[in-house]
Design a protein around this motif. Structure first.
Motif, PDB file in Angstrom:
ATOM      1  N   ALA A  75      -3.228  26.847  -9.993  1.00 27.14           N
ATOM      2  CA  ALA A  75      -2.320  25.813  -9.471  1.00 27.14           C
ATOM      3  C   ALA A  75      -2.575  24.473 -10.157  1.00 27.14           C
ATOM      4  O   ALA A  75      -1.635  23.704 -10.396  1.00 27.14           O
ATOM      5  CB  ALA A  75      -2.499  25.690  -7.960  1.00 27.14           C
ATOM      6  N   CYS A  76      -3.841  24.185 -10.488  1.00 31.10           N
ATOM      7  CA  CYS A  76      -4.162  22.922 -11.179  1.00 31.10           C
ATOM      8  C   CYS A  76      -3.527  22.869 -12.573  1.00 31.10           C
ATOM      9  O   CYS A  76      -3.223  21.789 -13.077  1.00 31.10           O
ATOM     10  CB  CYS A  76      -5.670  22.741 -11.299  1.00 31.10           C
ATOM     11  N   LEU A  77      -3.333  24.047 -13.200  1.00 29.85           N
ATOM     12  CA  LEU A  77      -2.649  24.066 -14.498  1.00 29.85           C
ATOM     13  C   LEU A  77      -1.263  23.456 -14.347  1.00 29.85           C
ATOM     14  O   LEU A  77      -0.802  22.684 -15.190  1.00 29.85           O
ATOM     15  CB  LEU A  77      -2.489  25.507 -15.004  1.00 29.85           C
ATOM     16  N   VAL A  78      -0.604  23.830 -13.241  1.00 24.57           N
ATOM     17  CA  VAL A  78       0.748  23.323 -12.981  1.00 24.57           C
ATOM     18  C   VAL A  78       0.693  21.820 -12.703  1.00 24.57           C
ATOM     19  O   VAL A  78       1.483  21.051 -13.239  1.00 24.57           O
ATOM     20  CB  VAL A  78       1.380  24.079 -11.788  1.00 24.57           C
ATOM     21  N   LEU A  79      -0.275  21.409 -11.866  1.00 26.18           N
ATOM     22  CA  LEU A  79      -0.409  19.976 -11.553  1.00 26.18           C
ATOM     23  C   LEU A  79      -0.744  19.191 -12.812  1.00 26.18           C
ATOM     24  O   LEU A  79      -0.211  18.103 -13.049  1.00 26.18           O
ATOM     25  CB  LEU A  79      -1.502  19.761 -10.497  1.00 26.18           C
ATOM     26  N   ASN A 130      -1.630   6.899 -10.259  1.00 27.45           N
ATOM     27  CA  ASN A 130      -1.373   6.890  -8.817  1.00 27.45           C
ATOM     28  C   ASN A 130      -2.276   7.863  -8.078  1.00 27.45           C
ATOM     29  O   ASN A 130      -2.754   7.587  -6.994  1.00 27.45           O
ATOM     30  CB  ASN A 130       0.090   7.265  -8.546  1.00 27.45           C
ATOM     31  N   ARG A 131      -2.481   9.032  -8.677  1.00 32.99           N
ATOM     32  CA  ARG A 131      -3.307  10.053  -8.045  1.00 32.99           C
ATOM     33  C   ARG A 131      -4.743   9.558  -7.879  1.00 32.99           C
ATOM     34  O   ARG A 131      -5.403   9.841  -6.889  1.00 32.99           O
ATOM     35  CB  ARG A 131      -3.285  11.317  -8.912  1.00 32.99           C
ATOM     36  N   ARG A 132      -5.224   8.824  -8.872  1.00 33.09           N
ATOM     37  CA  ARG A 132      -6.611   8.369  -8.836  1.00 33.09           C
ATOM     38  C   ARG A 132      -6.813   7.171  -7.911  1.00 33.09           C
ATOM     39  O   ARG A 132      -7.928   6.886  -7.494  1.00 33.09           O
ATOM     40  CB  ARG A 132      -7.079   7.996 -10.256  1.00 33.09           C
ATOM     41  N   ALA A 133      -5.729   6.433  -7.631  1.00 34.33           N
ATOM     42  CA  ALA A 133      -5.847   5.235  -6.790  1.00 34.33           C
ATOM     43  C   ALA A 133      -5.584   5.632  -5.344  1.00 34.33           C
ATOM     44  O   ALA A 133      -4.445   5.666  -4.890  1.00 34.33           O
ATOM     45  CB  ALA A 133      -4.842   4.189  -7.262  1.00 34.33           C
ATOM     46  N   HIS A 134      -6.637   5.971  -4.615  1.00 32.31           N
ATOM     47  CA  HIS A 134      -6.454   6.516  -3.268  1.00 32.31           C
ATOM     48  C   HIS A 134      -5.860   5.493  -2.303  1.00 32.31           C
ATOM     49  O   HIS A 134      -5.180   5.862  -1.355  1.00 32.31           O
ATOM     50  CB  HIS A 134      -7.784   7.064  -2.747  1.00 32.31           C
ATOM     51  N   GLU A 135      -6.138   4.223  -2.541  1.00 30.51           N
ATOM     52  CA  GLU A 135      -5.629   3.185  -1.629  1.00 30.51           C
ATOM     53  C   GLU A 135      -4.265   2.657  -2.089  1.00 30.51           C
ATOM     54  O   GLU A 135      -3.745   1.717  -1.510  1.00 30.51           O
ATOM     55  CB  GLU A 135      -6.623   2.006  -1.560  1.00 30.51           C
ATOM     56  N   GLY A 136      -3.726   3.241  -3.150  1.00 35.44           N
ATOM     57  CA  GLY A 136      -2.462   2.734  -3.687  1.00 35.44           C
ATOM     58  C   GLY A 136      -2.729   1.791  -4.842  1.00 35.44           C
ATOM     59  O   GLY A 136      -3.851   1.311  -5.031  1.00 35.44           O
ATOM     60  N   ILE A 137      -1.679   1.540  -5.609  1.00 34.37           N
ATOM     61  CA  ILE A 137      -1.853   0.722  -6.810  1.00 34.37           C
ATOM     62  C   ILE A 137      -0.609  -0.161  -6.994  1.00 34.37           C
ATOM     63  O   ILE A 137       0.513   0.277  -6.717  1.00 34.37           O
ATOM     64  CB  ILE A 137      -2.118   1.637  -8.030  1.00 34.37           C
ATOM     65  N   ALA A 138      -0.818  -1.417  -7.399  1.00 36.34           N
ATOM     66  CA  ALA A 138       0.307  -2.323  -7.598  1.00 36.34           C
ATOM     67  C   ALA A 138       0.859  -2.167  -9.012  1.00 36.34           C
ATOM     68  O   ALA A 138       0.149  -1.709  -9.910  1.00 36.34           O
ATOM     69  CB  ALA A 138      -0.146  -3.762  -7.370  1.00 36.34           C
ATOM     70  N   ARG A 139       2.123  -2.564  -9.193  1.00 32.37           N
ATOM     71  CA  ARG A 139       2.743  -2.439 -10.533  1.00 32.37           C
ATOM     72  C   ARG A 139       1.932  -3.174 -11.594  1.00 32.37           C
ATOM     73  O   ARG A 139       1.741  -2.685 -12.699  1.00 32.37           O
ATOM     74  CB  ARG A 139       4.168  -2.968 -10.491  1.00 32.37           C
ATOM     75  N   VAL A 140       1.456  -4.368 -11.221  1.00 38.68           N
ATOM     76  CA  VAL A 140       0.721  -5.179 -12.198  1.00 38.68           C
ATOM     77  C   VAL A 140      -0.570  -4.470 -12.651  1.00 38.68           C
ATOM     78  O   VAL A 140      -0.967  -4.530 -13.808  1.00 38.68           O
ATOM     79  CB  VAL A 140       0.457  -6.607 -11.637  1.00 38.68           C
ATOM     80  N   GLU A 141      -1.175  -3.737 -11.702  1.00 40.36           N
ATOM     81  CA  GLU A 141      -2.389  -2.970 -12.064  1.00 40.36           C
ATOM     82  C   GLU A 141      -2.029  -1.800 -12.990  1.00 40.36           C
ATOM     83  O   GLU A 141      -2.791  -1.446 -13.886  1.00 40.36           O
ATOM     84  CB  GLU A 141      -3.076  -2.436 -10.805  1.00 40.36           C
ATOM     85  N   LEU A 186       1.110   7.742  -4.029  1.00 41.47           N
ATOM     86  CA  LEU A 186       1.611   9.083  -4.323  1.00 41.47           C
ATOM     87  C   LEU A 186       1.967   9.780  -3.009  1.00 41.47           C
ATOM     88  O   LEU A 186       1.200   9.735  -2.050  1.00 41.47           O
ATOM     89  CB  LEU A 186       0.491   9.862  -5.034  1.00 41.47           C
ATOM     90  N   GLU A 187       3.153  10.388  -2.964  1.00 41.65           N
ATOM     91  CA  GLU A 187       3.530  11.199  -1.787  1.00 41.65           C
ATOM     92  C   GLU A 187       2.913  12.580  -2.002  1.00 41.65           C
ATOM     93  O   GLU A 187       3.501  13.429  -2.677  1.00 41.65           O
ATOM     94  CB  GLU A 187       5.055  11.307  -1.682  1.00 41.65           C
ATOM     95  N   VAL A 188       1.735  12.795  -1.422  1.00 39.86           N
ATOM     96  CA  VAL A 188       0.984  14.017  -1.782  1.00 39.86           C
ATOM     97  C   VAL A 188       1.693  15.287  -1.325  1.00 39.86           C
ATOM     98  O   VAL A 188       1.483  16.356  -1.880  1.00 39.86           O
ATOM     99  CB  VAL A 188      -0.463  14.006  -1.227  1.00 39.86           C
ATOM    100  N   SER A 189       2.554  15.189  -0.312  1.00 38.34           N
ATOM    101  CA  SER A 189       3.245  16.390   0.171  1.00 38.34           C
ATOM    102  C   SER A 189       4.696  16.441  -0.285  1.00 38.34           C
ATOM    103  O   SER A 189       5.547  17.048   0.361  1.00 38.34           O
ATOM    104  CB  SER A 189       3.157  16.462   1.695  1.00 38.34           C
ATOM    105  N   LEU A 242      -0.046  17.584  -4.166  1.00 38.22           N
ATOM    106  CA  LEU A 242      -0.193  16.809  -5.402  1.00 38.22           C
ATOM    107  C   LEU A 242      -1.605  16.253  -5.597  1.00 38.22           C
ATOM    108  O   LEU A 242      -1.969  15.834  -6.690  1.00 38.22           O
ATOM    109  CB  LEU A 242       0.821  15.651  -5.439  1.00 38.22           C
ATOM    110  N   CYS A 243      -2.391  16.234  -4.512  1.00 40.78           N
ATOM    111  CA  CYS A 243      -3.777  15.771  -4.623  1.00 40.78           C
ATOM    112  C   CYS A 243      -4.724  16.913  -4.977  1.00 40.78           C
ATOM    113  O   CYS A 243      -5.926  16.689  -5.114  1.00 40.78           O
ATOM    114  CB  CYS A 243      -4.230  15.171  -3.308  1.00 40.78           C
TER     115      CYS A 243
END
Ligand SMILES: [Zn+2]
Length: 411
Positions: free
Chosen positions: A390-394, A22-33, A77-80, A101-102
């Motif tokens: 912080a990235c360690l936590v993410l 989800n994080r990598r798909a900036h435009e969103g991603i479908a379940r099938v993908e 992804l709800e980044v906030s 989250l981004c």
């Protein structure tokens, strides 16, 4: 892209796989993908996504159908919805950041460390600064995933202890993770500052191919963080990258290891300042205690050299040459295709040293006939260590990579 597993007991891992996609798909991603990308069954995807939607970490976005058939539902992804705090502990500075989250910085703060560090009070001071940061950002505490601490090595990852960095006087086996967890109630991860910086650069990277780079940190000490084939390497005990004792041209300043030709000491602030004093570039009382003043002095020295000042022209190339020697060994040992420099000393040296380091890389990198080694400054500036924390936590919460599983959060 890491593949998932359909074993129910690895639900946490699958969640990480799905969040990562989800994080990598900036435009969103479908379940099938997601099914295609992760190799997880539609049922597993559906279960994990439902949980993530319930927890507010992922939202469903109904797109109008562009043709016949049902509208397509994209997951975003709800980044906030969650945040991570990173702290970089440097002998001279404490830097804090908060990331969404981004991996974007939403709040940051910087404090001078006390002149005489008080190890026992450090966890208390850190906890206070974390509370201030969370309050100033106006974020509910339950949305904070945890705290990642980037500390100078050597560290004892298993026990959450900073073992006693030679440059932090009075620090011997300072327990950080336990007390900070008790004081804040948040999970706490601890890693070496250079490794955290490498994690940060990896997170920020937009490159498609697996990354192979070394992050050379020039601060109060000299160290390297290592990423090979897209994975952050840590070594047997989390203390990879101690390049400060690499031999370089003799410079006469005795290292705490007893020798007079260590790269770390050759590039130490106080060595560079003393050289400037000896050459008459700096006043005899030019101090090396204040980090901002020292960085400015080193930058001035380099600027004079670029402008053709005869003395500066003589002494400045020495620092670049010492650094170049150490770095060529790192690039050859690891076969990286990129060497990234950063840290407070780098800010002063960059303009002068970068062309020389690039030249050195081209001439002495053994595999140069097969691939080039790129030499660059940091993508993330002076907060890179804290961002890495912080990235360690993410990473721990979002990424299915092995590195995210190795470091347990404080129980
Ligand atoms: Zn040494």
């Amino acid at each position: 892209m890491q593949r998932g597993t359909n074993l129910a007991r690895l639900g946490g891992y699958n969640q990480a796989v799905i969040l990562d996609a989800n994080r990598r798909a900036h435009e969103g991603i479908a379940r099938v993908e997601l099914v295609e990308l992760t190799g997880l069954s539609p049922q597993t995807i559906s279960n994990v996504v439902r949980r993530l939607v319930d927890e507010g970490m992922v939202r469903e976005d109904r797109k109008a159908a562009s043709g016949p058939g049902k509208p397509r539902i994209l997951l975003k992804l709800e980044v906030s919805s969650r945040f991570a705090v990173g702290i970089h502990l440097d002998p001279a500075l404490m830097t804090l950041v908060m990331l969404n989250l981004c991996g974007q910085v939403v709040a940051s703060a910087r404090y001078e460390m006390p002149a005489v560090p008080e190890p026992d009070g450090t966890a208390r001071a850190m906890a206070g600064r974390v509370r201030d940061l969370i309050a100033s950002a106006g974020i509910p505490r339950e949305q904070i995933l945890g705290i990642g601490v980037a500390a100078p090595g050597p560290i004892d990852v298993a026990r959450g202890i900073v073992v006693g960095p030679p440059l932090l006087h009075g620090w011997e086996a300072v327990e950080l993770r336990g007390p900070l967890h008790e004081l804040t109630g948040l999970p706490v991860l601890l890693d070496k500052d250079v490794t955290a910086a490498a994690v940060a650069e990896l997170w920020a990277s937009k490159r498609a191919a697996p990354e192979n780079f070394a992050f050379i940190y020039l601060g109060t000490g000299l160290g390297a963080g290592v990423v090979l084939q897209g994975e952050v390497l840590r070594g047997a005990s989390g203390n990879i990258g101690e390049i400060g004792h690499f031999p370089t041209q003799a410079h006469g300043t005795e290292c705490f290891c007893g020798r007079g030709n260590c790269a770390g000491m050759a590039l130490a602030f106080r060595t560079l300042i003393q050289e400037g004093i000896d050459a008459g570039l700096f006043p005899a009382d030019q101090g090396a205690a204040d980090l901002a003043g020292t960085t400015a002095a080193v930058a001035r020295r380099c600027r004079l050299a670029r402008e053709g000042h005869p003395v500066a022209e003589q002494i400045c190339p020495r620092a670049a040459a010492r650094l170049g020697e150490a770095v060529v060994h790192v690039a050859n040992l690891l076969d990286v295709d990129r060497v990234i420099f950063g840290g407070p000393l780098w800010d002063g040296l960059a303009d002068f040293a970068l062309p020389k380091l690039r030249q050195e890389g081209q001439e002495r990198f053994v595999a140069r006939a097969i691939h080039e080694v790129e030499v660059a400054g940091p993508g993330l500036g002076h907060e890179v260590g804290a961002i890495g924390g912080a990235c360690l936590v993410l990473d721990h919460a979002l990424s299915p990579k092995a590195s995210g599983l190795l470091l347990g959060s404080q129980a």
